[in-house]
Design a protein around this motif. Structure first.
Motif, PDB file in Angstrom:
ATOM      1  N   PHE A  50     -27.258  20.073 -10.204  1.00 17.21           N
ATOM      2  CA  PHE A  50     -27.034  19.624  -8.828  1.00 17.21           C
ATOM      3  C   PHE A  50     -27.334  20.788  -7.899  1.00 17.21           C
ATOM      4  O   PHE A  50     -26.802  21.885  -8.059  1.00 17.21           O
ATOM      5  N   THR A  51     -28.220  20.557  -6.918  1.00 14.72           N
ATOM      6  CA  THR A  51     -28.581  21.606  -5.964  1.00 14.72           C
ATOM      7  C   THR A  51     -28.539  21.046  -4.553  1.00 14.72           C
ATOM      8  O   THR A  51     -29.062  19.960  -4.299  1.00 14.72           O
ATOM      9  N   ALA A  52     -27.925  21.780  -3.660  1.00 12.03           N
ATOM     10  CA  ALA A  52     -27.911  21.415  -2.245  1.00 12.03           C
ATOM     11  C   ALA A  52     -28.341  22.614  -1.434  1.00 12.03           C
ATOM     12  O   ALA A  52     -27.817  23.714  -1.617  1.00 12.03           O
ATOM     13  N   LYS A  53     -29.318  22.411  -0.544  1.00  7.27           N
ATOM     14  CA  LYS A  53     -29.769  23.508   0.310  1.00  7.27           C
ATOM     15  C   LYS A  53     -30.275  22.947   1.634  1.00  7.27           C
ATOM     16  O   LYS A  53     -30.673  21.777   1.712  1.00  7.27           O
ATOM     17  N   PRO A  54     -30.238  23.749   2.694  1.00 11.57           N
ATOM     18  CA  PRO A  54     -30.730  23.269   3.989  1.00 11.57           C
ATOM     19  C   PRO A  54     -32.181  22.807   3.892  1.00 11.57           C
ATOM     20  O   PRO A  54     -33.008  23.444   3.244  1.00 11.57           O
ATOM     21  N   ALA A  55     -32.472  21.686   4.556  1.00 12.06           N
ATOM     22  CA  ALA A  55     -33.808  21.105   4.486  1.00 12.06           C
ATOM     23  C   ALA A  55     -34.687  21.511   5.656  1.00 12.06           C
ATOM     24  O   ALA A  55     -35.891  21.274   5.623  1.00 12.06           O
TER      25      ALA A  55
END
Length: 475
Positions: A92-97
């Motif tokens: 699972f990865t979350a980063k600013p788009a």
């Protein structure tokens, strides 16, 4: 859709959220598995900014903005509902788009998840997630008017029904990405989020906001806007009038509160616009008119926002500018489709709002003025065609009536050109933050001054001021 969030599975080997130090918020579940050698990873990764036709981002994305409360267990029910043969999450990865200057009001995240299927193959899925900035300014805005409520209502209650109106006629049209809602009972901050399917997986992306749209691109966008407006008018005949949140906006019928917020928000911008007026060709010629325009704007805007049941009305997107339009291109760079995103402030009323806002923020300057009447005629022809196609039974506006509405609501053209256009055509800069946009600090004033001293903006406003004045929009 899977709106309930399941409890964390004990088989997950997940680092607690509070202990993460990685700025990109990456979780590797079952690290020892050879994920890269597993077959059938689909769909392909989202296109880069360059491949989507957008200018390269010159500002480094601050990955430390990813909220610590966000974790993979919140997505389990969505995955169960939307991914056939879903078994478990592997990573699972979350980063600013987006970089600074591409989105102000909220933080856009790209959430990428590798899931294991029941046949042991791996599938990659991606979502776009809108979250509130963790700043005092944002918290104050949410207390005054929570646009996450209206946006989620638009995505889940209205937009699918607009698609269905065309489907019932045998036409496949989609206006927005599929959206999902997460259960806020375990994490209250999830209430102020919007989760959408990542259209980048299907080749959609922004066009170059600095260049704005050429004539053919503008016509393509106006056709989709006309289709959207036609469906939104037919919606009322089929489903009844929209909810109050779409009739009156985020401030409801409290016009005094809305006026105060608007003055606090717009006041510093108008001040700096007037400060730069002397730097524009013939700018001083319009100073008194702009001063009067700004002084009367608070009362005038809220009179214009009220929808008139005697006029032809549609559901306006409410923030119809280039970064909220995603385009898909063919192999020869031809436009194939356009999708709307960012329904923070949809408003039932005259289509003049969307038309003026879109044209004066997102179309090349050589077409805004010279081809204005042609663009309105093109939109009108498309609107009538699709109203008829959908079986709209109400009284349709004449082209003359539409032009009369554009005069009546012409304030939208001026405010969009002063409040939004300078943001659209500003080069990427690390100073483009919500705090600087809303704040009255020295850094905020310096940033806003960049908006109005930008040569690209000066070139446009020098051509727009006489056009506004000649049409009587500056009074």
């Amino acid at each position: 859709m899977g709106s309930r969030s399941s409890k964390p599975k004990r088989s997950y080997n997940v680092q607690p959220v509070e202990q993460r130090t990685s700025s990109a918020t990456t979780i590797d579940v079952e690290e020892k598995l050879a994920v890269k050698t597993t077959p059938s990873r689909s769909p392909s990764p989202a296109p880069t900014a360059a491949s989507a036709g957008a200018p390269p981002t010159a500002v480094e994305i601050d990955t430390k903005l990813v909220p610590l409360w966000l974790n993979e267990t919140q997505f389990v029910d969505i995955l169960k509902a939307t991914v056939p043969q879903f078994s478990k999450i592997r990573s699972f990865t979350a980063k600013p788009a987006m970089g600074a200057g591409e989105n102000y009001a909220t933080l856009m995240l790209r959430v990428t998840i590798d899931v294991e299927l029941t046949d042991k193959q791996t599938k990659n899925v991606s979502y776009m997630m809108k979250v509130a900035h963790d700043t005092p300014e944002m918290q104050q805005m949410l207390q005054l008017g929570n646009f996450f409520v209206s946006e989620n209502a638009a995505y889940t209650e209205v937009l699918p029904k607009l698609d269905e109106l065309y489907t019932s006629k045998g036409i496949d049209i989609k206006f927005a990405p599929s959206a999902y809602q997460l259960d806020a009972s375990q994490e209250p901050k999830l209430a102020n989020t919007v989760i959408m399917y990542d259209l980048g997986q299907d080749g959609y992306g922004n066009l170059n906001r600095l260049e704005c749209l050429n004539l053919e691109q503008t016509k393509f966008a106006l056709r989709k806007l006309a289709q959207f407006h036609a469906a939104s008018a037919r919606f009322v005949e089929v489903h009844g009038l929209y909810r109050d949140i779409f009739l009156y906006g985020m401030f409801g019928q409290n016009k005094e509160l809305g006026k105060i917020v608007m003055e606090q928000f717009m006041g510093p911008m108008f001040k700096l616009f007037l400060k730069n007026l002397s730097n524009y060709k013939d700018g001083e010629k319009y100073r008194q008119k702009f001063e009067k325009f700004f002084a009367e704007l608070g009362s005038e805007m809220f009179n214009l926002i009220d929808y008139n049941p005697d006029e032809f009305n549609v559901l306006n997107h409410g923030d119809c500018w280039l970064n909220n339009l995603l385009f898909k291109k063919g192999p020869n760079q031809e436009l194939l489709d356009m999708i709307f995103v960012d329904f923070q402030n949809p408003k039932y009323g005259s289509p003049a709002q969307d038309l003026l806002y879109f044209i004066f923020t997102s179309v090349k300057i050589e077409h805004k003025v010279k081809d204005f009447d042609f663009l309105i005629r093109y939109y009108y022809d498309q609107l009538v065609e699709h109203l008829n196609l959908l079986g709209y039974e109400g009284r349709q506006p004449s082209l003359r009536e539409l032009h009369m509405q554009l005069y009546k609501y012409g304030t939208w053209a001026v405010t969009a050109s002063i409040m939004v256009l300078p943001v659209v055509i500003l080069d990427p800069t690390a100073a483009a933050t919500m705090e600087n946009f809303l704040g009255d600090s020295e850094a905020g004033d310096k940033f806003k001054n960049l908006l109005y001293s930008n040569p690209r903006y000066r070139d446009q406003i020098e051509q727009l001021m006489p056009w506004f004045d000649n049409r009587g929009l500056l009074k």
